[in-house]
Enzyme design. Sequence first.
Site, PDB file in Angstrom:
ATOM      1  N   ASP A 108       4.735   3.113   2.827  1.00 18.47           N
ATOM      2  CA  ASP A 108       3.366   2.525   2.957  1.00 18.47           C
ATOM      3  C   ASP A 108       3.600   1.592   4.317  1.00 18.47           C
ATOM      4  O   ASP A 108       2.567   1.275   5.050  1.00 18.47           O
ATOM      5  CB  ASP A 108       2.884   1.677   1.899  1.00 18.47           C
ATOM      6  CG  ASP A 108       2.597   2.841   0.625  1.00 18.47           C
ATOM      7  OD1 ASP A 108       1.932   3.860   1.043  1.00 18.47           O
ATOM      8  OD2 ASP A 108       3.140   2.681  -0.352  1.00 18.47           O
ATOM      9  N   GLY A 121       1.489   5.830  -3.635  1.00 20.52           N
ATOM     10  CA  GLY A 121       1.054   6.831  -4.296  1.00 20.52           C
ATOM     11  C   GLY A 121       1.321   6.835  -5.901  1.00 20.52           C
ATOM     12  O   GLY A 121       1.577   7.965  -6.539  1.00 20.52           O
ATOM     13  N   GLU A 127      10.768   6.963  -7.152  1.00 16.60           N
ATOM     14  CA  GLU A 127      11.314   6.766  -5.684  1.00 16.60           C
ATOM     15  C   GLU A 127      12.567   6.027  -5.701  1.00 16.60           C
ATOM     16  O   GLU A 127      13.261   6.170  -4.971  1.00 16.60           O
ATOM     17  CB  GLU A 127      10.161   6.472  -5.042  1.00 16.60           C
ATOM     18  CG  GLU A 127       9.090   7.554  -5.051  1.00 16.60           C
ATOM     19  CD  GLU A 127       7.894   7.054  -4.004  1.00 16.60           C
ATOM     20  OE1 GLU A 127       7.001   7.962  -3.464  1.00 16.60           O
ATOM     21  OE2 GLU A 127       7.796   5.859  -3.934  1.00 16.60           O
TER      22      GLU A 127
END
Length: 255
Positions: A108, A121, A127
Amino acid sequence: MPVPSIDSLPVLADKLESSKRAAAYRAIDENIDFKTDKVIGIGSGSTVIYAAERLGQYLKDSEYSDLVSEFICIPTGFQSRRLILDNGLKLGSIEENSMIDVDFDGADEIDDDLNLIKGGGACLFQEKLVSTSSKKFIVVADYRKKAPKYLSTNWKSGIPIEIVPSAYVRVSDDLKKLGAKHVIVRQGGSAKAGPVVTDNNNFLIDADFGMLENPAQLHDKIKALVGVVETGLFIDNASKAYIGNADGTVNVFTK
Ligand SMILES: O=C(CO)[C@H](O)[C@H](O)COP(=O)(O)O
């Protein structure tokens, strides 16, 4: 079918999509050692779609197909599982493959030291599990994501923080005590009444601390709060960032 060269690709009408595709394709082309790499992380978001697509193109190229069909791809959530399967790649799990050769994921916001804000997201925990288990973590992003200096300059939604659901009031109060100006439990909006529930059945808080002069210190303070699972501040983790421009060129930043 040979992998198409990036220069020969038809231009996309949408410049933002062109920039994402250029960044992701180059990142795949330049960061996989097809002979030695075996385990590949595939992240989440709209840019990494093109990374999985590029890997799918290598799978269809007879020069690479035997090697790529043996790659085990580790997802970072539901969307990324589908990306792996839809591109014909072999899906694996982090339980069975705790050492990943190279991971590709979006961001981002990205600062000069390649510290990141992630979690727009809602996939930040998996992640981070995958990126910190990888020998190389390659960020793919479009031109809107590079911070001029400090994180939270362009990304105004706050730092995404994954929390245990029952702790949302306590963590919200504690974040305000740490200096957050604005704290919200992320809501599903018109798609869901009530909070977003992550792939790990947790909630997300977005906490706005303004521009981050010391993201590492803030990460440590947030991570120490009871109820916090993980923060969307990825500190000293990324190896390189491929940032696509509107004209299809790509800037590569290395630590
Ligand atoms: O952190 C993420 C999801 O949790 C994404 O990687 C991040 O939001 C970037 O997405 P996009 O490539 O769509 O801009």
